[in-house]
Design an enzyme around this catalytic site. Sequence first.
Site, short mmCIF file in Angstrom:
data_model
loop_
_atom_site.label_atom_id
_atom_site.label_comp_id
_atom_site.label_asym_id
_atom_site.label_seq_id
_atom_site.Cartn_x
_atom_site.Cartn_y
_atom_site.Cartn_z
CG HIS A 104 50.29 38.28 35.92
ND1 HIS A 104 48.91 38.27 35.86
CD2 HIS A 104 50.67 37.14 36.55
CE1 HIS A 104 48.47 37.15 36.42
NE2 HIS A 104 49.51 36.46 36.86
CB CYS A 105 51.60 40.43 41.14
SG CYS A 105 52.36 40.00 42.73
#
Length: 243
Positions: A104-105
């Site tokens: 997850h960025c």
Amino acid sequence: MCVYVCVCVCADLRRCEERGELLLPVLFFLLVMLSVLLYFAVSLMDPGFVLTDTVKGSNEEMESMIPQSSTPRLRRCGYCLLQQPMRAKHCQTCKRCVRRFDHHCPWMENCVGERNHRWFMVYLLVQLLALLWALHVALSGLSPGVSWDLWFRANGFLLAALGVVGVFSAVVLVLLGSHVYLVSVNCTTWEFMSRHRISYLKNRGDEHSPFDRGPLGNLRDFFCACGAVAWEATYDRSAANHV
């Protein structure tokens, strides 16, 4: 500081324009526009959310009657209660399961998964080019001084900005390089970091990815494949060869 570098870049491009050299200003403008478009594309794109149970897991009673292959039994997510395809993982931030989950960025405020991973890497490449361009222009903008004291006074803000942009450039370079390596061996960031906890990886005796088809094959499949991939079938073939 970064704004100061951007001002230097714009001033340098302005000088090119005054000399009639329009190629560099146009290229820089296109690079910036491409970067913005890629950012929103990756941020808003579906990373590969698992919407329904897979066909294999739609009828657990029927599945239990069929002899199991070498593929580990698919697990049901404890949060969204969907049966996860192989290489999928539930994201606590997005509250969804993502196919071929990488990470997850927070920069993108979105997951990086099977559908948007390649575009995430293209975005990193474009960002790196823009940062290197800014570094080059900022370095060329350093003015000489008759003494070290006067030189630091004249270039202090630019030197500080160079340090900030240099750090960002190094971070993006390391991030892009690590993703190129992981893609070349057909491994995700999540699989690399949590191999000892993943059912289809922890029982394998070697560190070799069961999905690895060689660097060229992995890169070709990653950038050219369309649609979802049945990783269970790939894993079965690898397990048969492994034995």
